[in-house]
Design a protein around this motif. Sequence first.
Motif, PDB file in Angstrom:
ATOM      1  N   THR A 189     -22.216  81.135  40.534  1.00  0.00           N
ATOM      2  CA  THR A 189     -23.053  82.311  41.315  1.00  0.00           C
ATOM      3  C   THR A 189     -24.150  82.821  40.539  1.00  0.00           C
ATOM      4  O   THR A 189     -25.193  82.693  41.050  1.00  0.00           O
ATOM      5  CB  THR A 189     -21.954  83.364  41.484  1.00  0.00           C
ATOM      6  N   GLU A 190     -24.068  82.964  39.139  1.00  0.00           N
ATOM      7  CA  GLU A 190     -25.201  83.794  38.501  1.00  0.00           C
ATOM      8  C   GLU A 190     -26.356  82.540  38.398  1.00  0.00           C
ATOM      9  O   GLU A 190     -27.574  82.940  38.737  1.00  0.00           O
ATOM     10  CB  GLU A 190     -24.778  84.049  36.886  1.00  0.00           C
ATOM     11  N   ILE A 191     -26.169  81.384  37.879  1.00  0.00           N
ATOM     12  CA  ILE A 191     -27.123  80.418  37.796  1.00  0.00           C
ATOM     13  C   ILE A 191     -27.818  80.078  38.993  1.00  0.00           C
ATOM     14  O   ILE A 191     -28.955  79.801  39.340  1.00  0.00           O
ATOM     15  CB  ILE A 191     -26.422  79.253  36.710  1.00  0.00           C
ATOM     16  N   VAL A 192     -26.943  79.917  40.055  1.00  0.00           N
ATOM     17  CA  VAL A 192     -27.524  79.274  41.259  1.00  0.00           C
ATOM     18  C   VAL A 192     -28.433  80.646  41.930  1.00  0.00           C
ATOM     19  O   VAL A 192     -29.386  80.228  42.449  1.00  0.00           O
ATOM     20  CB  VAL A 192     -26.347  79.049  42.662  1.00  0.00           C
ATOM     21  N   THR A 193     -27.907  81.584  41.711  1.00  0.00           N
ATOM     22  CA  THR A 193     -29.028  82.931  42.284  1.00  0.00           C
ATOM     23  C   THR A 193     -30.205  82.749  41.362  1.00  0.00           C
ATOM     24  O   THR A 193     -31.137  83.209  41.861  1.00  0.00           O
ATOM     25  CB  THR A 193     -28.207  84.289  41.864  1.00  0.00           C
ATOM     26  N   GLU A 194     -30.111  82.318  40.116  1.00  0.00           N
ATOM     27  CA  GLU A 194     -31.634  82.243  39.503  1.00  0.00           C
ATOM     28  C   GLU A 194     -32.294  80.819  40.031  1.00  0.00           C
ATOM     29  O   GLU A 194     -33.468  81.329  40.305  1.00  0.00           O
ATOM     30  CB  GLU A 194     -31.438  82.046  38.058  1.00  0.00           C
ATOM     31  N   ALA A 195     -31.606  79.932  40.087  1.00  0.00           N
ATOM     32  CA  ALA A 195     -32.107  78.599  40.528  1.00  0.00           C
ATOM     33  C   ALA A 195     -33.072  78.731  41.883  1.00  0.00           C
ATOM     34  O   ALA A 195     -34.096  78.332  41.960  1.00  0.00           O
ATOM     35  CB  ALA A 195     -31.339  77.548  40.527  1.00  0.00           C
ATOM     36  N   ILE A 196     -32.457  79.666  42.643  1.00  0.00           N
ATOM     37  CA  ILE A 196     -32.869  79.859  44.000  1.00  0.00           C
ATOM     38  C   ILE A 196     -34.251  80.633  44.029  1.00  0.00           C
ATOM     39  O   ILE A 196     -34.823  80.454  44.994  1.00  0.00           O
ATOM     40  CB  ILE A 196     -31.902  80.586  44.846  1.00  0.00           C
ATOM     41  N   LYS A 197     -34.538  81.352  43.116  1.00  0.00           N
ATOM     42  CA  LYS A 197     -35.731  82.035  43.019  1.00  0.00           C
ATOM     43  C   LYS A 197     -36.841  81.118  42.892  1.00  0.00           C
ATOM     44  O   LYS A 197     -38.208  81.226  42.881  1.00  0.00           O
ATOM     45  CB  LYS A 197     -35.702  82.871  41.750  1.00  0.00           C
ATOM     46  N   HIS A 198     -36.726  79.838  42.452  1.00  0.00           N
ATOM     47  CA  HIS A 198     -37.602  78.794  42.255  1.00  0.00           C
ATOM     48  C   HIS A 198     -37.779  77.776  43.131  1.00  0.00           C
ATOM     49  O   HIS A 198     -38.589  77.016  43.373  1.00  0.00           O
ATOM     50  CB  HIS A 198     -37.562  78.169  40.697  1.00  0.00           C
ATOM     51  N   VAL A 199     -36.429  77.454  43.709  1.00  0.00           N
ATOM     52  CA  VAL A 199     -36.470  76.313  44.679  1.00  0.00           C
ATOM     53  C   VAL A 199     -35.514  76.769  45.867  1.00  0.00           C
ATOM     54  O   VAL A 199     -34.636  77.455  45.736  1.00  0.00           O
ATOM     55  CB  VAL A 199     -35.610  75.084  44.027  1.00  0.00           C
ATOM     56  N   PRO A 200     -36.079  76.669  47.119  1.00  0.00           N
ATOM     57  CA  PRO A 200     -35.309  77.673  47.947  1.00  0.00           C
ATOM     58  C   PRO A 200     -33.852  76.799  48.409  1.00  0.00           C
ATOM     59  O   PRO A 200     -33.751  75.592  48.339  1.00  0.00           O
ATOM     60  CB  PRO A 200     -36.295  77.131  49.373  1.00  0.00           C
ATOM     61  N   GLY A 201     -32.885  77.639  48.652  1.00  0.00           N
ATOM     62  CA  GLY A 201     -31.557  77.290  48.712  1.00  0.00           C
ATOM     63  C   GLY A 201     -31.380  76.034  50.167  1.00  0.00           C
ATOM     64  O   GLY A 201     -30.697  75.389  49.909  1.00  0.00           O
ATOM     65  N   SER A 202     -32.283  76.143  50.930  1.00  0.00           N
ATOM     66  CA  SER A 202     -32.483  75.110  52.150  1.00  0.00           C
ATOM     67  C   SER A 202     -32.816  73.669  51.425  1.00  0.00           C
ATOM     68  O   SER A 202     -32.590  72.688  52.189  1.00  0.00           O
ATOM     69  CB  SER A 202     -33.436  75.657  53.047  1.00  0.00           C
ATOM     70  N   HIS A 203     -33.175  73.761  50.040  1.00  0.00           N
ATOM     71  CA  HIS A 203     -33.409  72.514  49.650  1.00  0.00           C
ATOM     72  C   HIS A 203     -32.514  72.212  48.287  1.00  0.00           C
ATOM     73  O   HIS A 203     -32.812  71.265  47.440  1.00  0.00           O
ATOM     74  CB  HIS A 203     -34.808  72.238  49.173  1.00  0.00           C
ATOM     75  N   LEU A 204     -31.400  72.835  48.034  1.00  0.00           N
ATOM     76  CA  LEU A 204     -30.690  73.035  47.040  1.00  0.00           C
ATOM     77  C   LEU A 204     -29.203  72.511  47.350  1.00  0.00           C
ATOM     78  O   LEU A 204     -28.611  72.532  48.411  1.00  0.00           O
ATOM     79  CB  LEU A 204     -30.353  74.283  46.329  1.00  0.00           C
ATOM     80  N   GLY A 205     -28.754  71.651  46.528  1.00  0.00           N
ATOM     81  CA  GLY A 205     -27.455  71.137  46.747  1.00  0.00           C
ATOM     82  C   GLY A 205     -26.594  71.157  45.419  1.00  0.00           C
ATOM     83  O   GLY A 205     -26.805  71.882  44.441  1.00  0.00           O
ATOM     84  N   ILE A 206     -25.062  71.144  45.535  1.00  0.00           N
ATOM     85  CA  ILE A 206     -24.312  71.249  44.454  1.00  0.00           C
ATOM     86  C   ILE A 206     -23.390  70.291  44.320  1.00  0.00           C
ATOM     87  O   ILE A 206     -23.016  69.624  45.372  1.00  0.00           O
ATOM     88  CB  ILE A 206     -23.323  72.861  44.811  1.00  0.00           C
ATOM     89  N   HIS A 207     -23.210  69.856  43.229  1.00  0.00           N
ATOM     90  CA  HIS A 207     -22.432  68.620  42.865  1.00  0.00           C
ATOM     91  C   HIS A 207     -21.612  69.132  41.643  1.00  0.00           C
ATOM     92  O   HIS A 207     -22.031  69.343  40.488  1.00  0.00           O
ATOM     93  CB  HIS A 207     -23.244  67.576  42.452  1.00  0.00           C
ATOM     94  N   THR A 208     -20.315  69.301  41.944  1.00  0.00           N
ATOM     95  CA  THR A 208     -19.215  69.559  40.682  1.00  0.00           C
ATOM     96  C   THR A 208     -18.068  68.647  40.428  1.00  0.00           C
ATOM     97  O   THR A 208     -17.861  67.869  41.413  1.00  0.00           O
ATOM     98  CB  THR A 208     -18.617  71.043  41.383  1.00  0.00           C
ATOM     99  N   HIS A 209     -17.492  68.953  39.263  1.00  0.00           N
ATOM    100  CA  HIS A 209     -16.539  68.062  38.666  1.00  0.00           C
ATOM    101  C   HIS A 209     -15.463  68.958  38.547  1.00  0.00           C
ATOM    102  O   HIS A 209     -15.416  70.168  38.217  1.00  0.00           O
ATOM    103  CB  HIS A 209     -16.841  67.294  37.635  1.00  0.00           C
ATOM    104  N   ASN A 210     -14.056  68.273  38.550  1.00  0.00           N
ATOM    105  CA  ASN A 210     -12.742  69.407  38.495  1.00  0.00           C
ATOM    106  C   ASN A 210     -12.250  69.489  37.215  1.00  0.00           C
ATOM    107  O   ASN A 210     -11.206  69.695  37.125  1.00  0.00           O
ATOM    108  CB  ASN A 210     -11.899  68.654  39.538  1.00  0.00           C
ATOM    109  N   ASP A 211     -13.038  69.360  36.154  1.00  0.00           N
ATOM    110  CA  ASP A 211     -12.384  69.536  34.974  1.00  0.00           C
ATOM    111  C   ASP A 211     -11.793  71.015  34.557  1.00  0.00           C
ATOM    112  O   ASP A 211     -10.840  70.945  33.440  1.00  0.00           O
ATOM    113  CB  ASP A 211     -13.607  69.113  33.786  1.00  0.00           C
ATOM    114  N   THR A 212     -12.113  72.004  35.403  1.00  0.00           N
ATOM    115  CA  THR A 212     -11.372  73.211  35.172  1.00  0.00           C
ATOM    116  C   THR A 212     -10.606  73.626  36.273  1.00  0.00           C
ATOM    117  O   THR A 212     -10.028  74.774  36.497  1.00  0.00           O
ATOM    118  CB  THR A 212     -12.306  74.456  34.627  1.00  0.00           C
ATOM    119  N   GLU A 213     -10.439  72.762  37.026  1.00  0.00           N
ATOM    120  CA  GLU A 213      -9.886  72.712  38.399  1.00  0.00           C
ATOM    121  C   GLU A 213     -10.440  73.665  39.402  1.00  0.00           C
ATOM    122  O   GLU A 213      -9.838  74.301  40.005  1.00  0.00           O
ATOM    123  CB  GLU A 213      -8.293  72.982  38.379  1.00  0.00           C
TER     124      GLU A 213
END
Length: 353
Positions: A189-213
């Motif tokens: 949440t914190e890091i995406v909120t920062e990233a979105i100030k530089h690249v619009p959310g309409s152009h951002l994707g998320i790719h996660t792995h389940n190492d902490t479930e």
Amino acid sequence: MSSKERLYLFDTTLRDGAQTQGVDFSVQDKVLIAETLDKLGVDYIEGGWPGANPADTEFFSEKRSFKNATFTAFGMTRRPGRSASNDTGLKAVLDADTPAVCLVGKSWDFQVKVALGIELEENLELISSSIAECKRLGREPMYDAEHFFDGYKANPEYAISCIKAAYDAGARWVVLCDTNGGTLPHEVTEIVTEAIKHVPGSHLGIHTHNDTENAVANSLAAILAGVRQVQGTLNGLGERCGNANLSSLIPTLCLKEPYKTLFDTGISEEGLKSLTSVSRLLDEILNHAPNRHQPYVGASAFSHKGGLHVSAVQKDPTTYEHVDPSLVGNRRVIPVSDQAVDLTSWLNLKHSD
Ligand SMILES: [Zn+2]
């Protein structure tokens, strides 16, 4: 007209999912899975890495078009010391002639220095020239920002400059990857909120792995923070502990608030109803016993074994079920052998004590 925002689903079962130990898709498997994903209604199907192994190269050697999904080839940003048009690896990916191309690149300063052994500035050029080359050839370019979350924690300015380089060069999607899978939802949440100030959310994707479930939780956190593309695999297939599980994410996005009200995905009611059989089909292809306890689609997800639950479920299924199983093509199971305890008589007994 729908006032909902469009949320795009990107399936990487055939690429990242294929990295799972013991998984070795044949070309026929890939064709069947891709057709099934297209019917399900995902927006992008990442078919593999042309040039990386014979099966992927063969899978991409034929022109494939889908009803719903955009066929996507995966590859890497160009190597140092080559031009984008003169890099054999990148050329193999572009020669696959898919409408979309997803290129992975570094976004963690440590990885640039140690794994690539180049200057930070040069990595930005690798990213922007590779993305620009995809765009020049008329493809829909995407940039997978490898280790983005770890990179951001180590050097936020540099991680941001990598995703900006991709976006400025014309990337339709800049995908924030939790490659090592160690990031927690509040950090996403914190890091995406920062990233979105530089690249619009309409152009951002998320790719996660389940190492902490937390791959699904991290994906949901990123969506709420503003990203509009989510990547995952059927049944959470993927190396180590797997990728974000689309078999769980899809029903959550379609059936649960606030996602249900906020977003449109490409998944229709019919598509959602096919989810349980799609999940089982993948297990069949892999010769895996299906995980009975898998949320939404597992055989035990809506089974009620005896006692108070059965009695209550028989009176009103909503008492012990979070959604109607038929919505995801699953079914309620109440073993006949189980002796149901009548809830009202039990309560009466309690009261008469
Ligand atoms: Zn991955």
